[in-house]
Design a protein around this motif. Structure first.
Motif, PDB file in Angstrom:
ATOM      1  N   VAL A  94      12.693   7.812   0.726  1.00  0.00           N
ATOM      2  CA  VAL A  94      11.521   8.064  -0.661  1.00  0.00           C
ATOM      3  C   VAL A  94      10.107   8.528   0.040  1.00  0.00           C
ATOM      4  N   TYR A  95       9.354   9.104  -0.540  1.00  0.00           N
ATOM      5  CA  TYR A  95       8.338   9.655   0.522  1.00  0.00           C
ATOM      6  C   TYR A  95       7.296  10.022  -0.193  1.00  0.00           C
ATOM      7  N   ILE A  96       6.826   9.232   0.559  1.00  0.00           N
ATOM      8  CA  ILE A  96       4.843   8.407  -0.596  1.00  0.00           C
ATOM      9  C   ILE A  96       3.679   9.510   0.365  1.00  0.00           C
ATOM     10  N   ILE A 118       9.771  10.872  -4.429  1.00  0.00           N
ATOM     11  CA  ILE A 118       8.577  11.933  -3.983  1.00  0.00           C
ATOM     12  C   ILE A 118       7.456  10.664  -4.760  1.00  0.00           C
ATOM     13  N   LEU A 119       6.474   9.623  -4.448  1.00  0.00           N
ATOM     14  CA  LEU A 119       5.359   8.928  -5.115  1.00  0.00           C
ATOM     15  C   LEU A 119       3.682   9.192  -5.129  1.00  0.00           C
ATOM     16  N   PRO A 120       3.756   9.640  -5.841  1.00  0.00           N
ATOM     17  CA  PRO A 120       2.348  10.014  -5.867  1.00  0.00           C
ATOM     18  C   PRO A 120       1.103   8.766  -5.806  1.00  0.00           C
ATOM     19  N   THR A 128       1.669  -1.448  -5.836  1.00  0.00           N
ATOM     20  CA  THR A 128       1.987  -0.187  -6.419  1.00  0.00           C
ATOM     21  C   THR A 128       3.166   0.609  -5.607  1.00  0.00           C
ATOM     22  N   ILE A 129       3.231   1.368  -4.327  1.00  0.00           N
ATOM     23  CA  ILE A 129       4.593   1.526  -3.734  1.00  0.00           C
ATOM     24  C   ILE A 129       5.481   0.189  -4.136  1.00  0.00           C
ATOM     25  N   ALA A 133       8.978   2.298  -9.694  1.00  0.00           N
ATOM     26  CA  ALA A 133      10.184   1.621 -10.032  1.00  0.00           C
ATOM     27  C   ALA A 133      11.130   3.652  -9.915  1.00  0.00           C
ATOM     28  N   ASP A 134      10.571   4.409  -9.056  1.00  0.00           N
ATOM     29  CA  ASP A 134      11.471   5.399  -8.432  1.00  0.00           C
ATOM     30  C   ASP A 134      12.033   4.705  -7.085  1.00  0.00           C
TER      31      ASP A 134
END
Length: 264
Positions: A94-96, A118-120, A128-129, A133-134
């Motif tokens: 998972v990329y942040i 990838i989380l925006p 939040t991270i 859900a992702d």
């Protein structure tokens, strides 16, 4: 919406690596940076090779199959998921990142890979991270995880609490998990001052500071530092690749790998 009048640290890094996901404003900022710190390109290249080595070591020797890359930056060749999934196709990454260019390019790269996301999200927004859900779909926090903070904490001012950020993440990880941290440092106070001032000015405040080695050592409190300890990343378990001979002079990426110990 991307403001093309303001350089981005992520796009500047991309240019220093020889990438094409950058704009004239980023190139001009890099030229100014090279005037202050002429070996900045070597710093960027050495950092990228370190990331690739450490991910391989984590997957092959530590058996890590879950990775969270904080402030991942623009996709280039040999990304975290590509290295990890070469070793185990089931590895999850998972990329942040909240840079709009990073998100657009990253999403296009990852669309066909159901073991990555990838989380925006701003990397400091851990609440939040960890609720996203992702992330919870891919990462099982009952098993070891590798958290990566590679060449990103210098983008955070002290007021954003980079040390506290690392600690919040460590607190979420089970023993046996690993944390990788490196950031830009210099022993020369003039270099620290000049580069920090230039980057803050160029990015309109989207920058932290070039720190000292003792600051980076503080990020590893509560972790068991793994061999060879905290070093210039060029010296972190170098392989035989001739690329590794290049050295930076004015500043370096300093850091290493820490392991989450058993809870008391």
């Amino acid at each position: 919406m991307v403001d093309l009048s303001v350089p981005s640290a992520a796009r500047m890094y991309d240019w220093l690596l020889g990438g094409s996901n950058n704009f004239e404003v980023d190139q001009m900022a890099c030229e100014l940076l090279l005037e202050v710190a002429p070996t900045s390109r070597e710093v960027a290249l050495n950092n990228r090779w370190f990331l690739q080595r450490v991910v391989r070591v984590l997957a092959e020797e530590y058996g890590i199959r879950q990775f969270i890359d904080f402030g991942s930056g623009l996709p280039t060749q040999r990304n975290v998921h590509q290295i990890a999934q070469e070793i185990d196709s089931e590895a999850c990454v998972v990329y942040i990142d909240n840079d709009p260019v990073v998100l657009a390019l990253g999403q296009s790269l990852l669309d066909e890979n159901d073991r990555t996301a990838i989380l925006p999200v701003d990397m400091t927004d851990t609440e939040t991270i960890f609720a996203h859900a992702d992330l919870t779909e891919l990462i099982d926090f009952s098993l070891p995880v590798a958290a990566l903070f590679v060449s990103v904490l210098h983008c955070l001012p002290d007021s954003a609490g980079p040390k506290q950020l690392v600690q919040r993440v460590v607190d979420k990880l089970v023993p046996g998990s690993c944390v990788v941290v490196c950031q830009l440092v210099s022993d020369d106070p003039l270099v620290r001052e000049r580069v920090t001032e230039l980057m803050r000015d160029q990015t309109q405040g989207n920058w932290g500071r070039v720190r000292e080695k003792s600051d980076v050592e503080g990020f590893f409190e509560g972790l068991v530092t793994q061999e060879p300890g905290l070093v210039d990343v060029t010296d972190w378990r170098p392989d035989s690749d001739l690329q590794q001979h290049q050295r930076s002079i004015e500043w370096t990426e300093y850091g290493g790998l820490g392991k989450v110990p058993p809870r008391a």
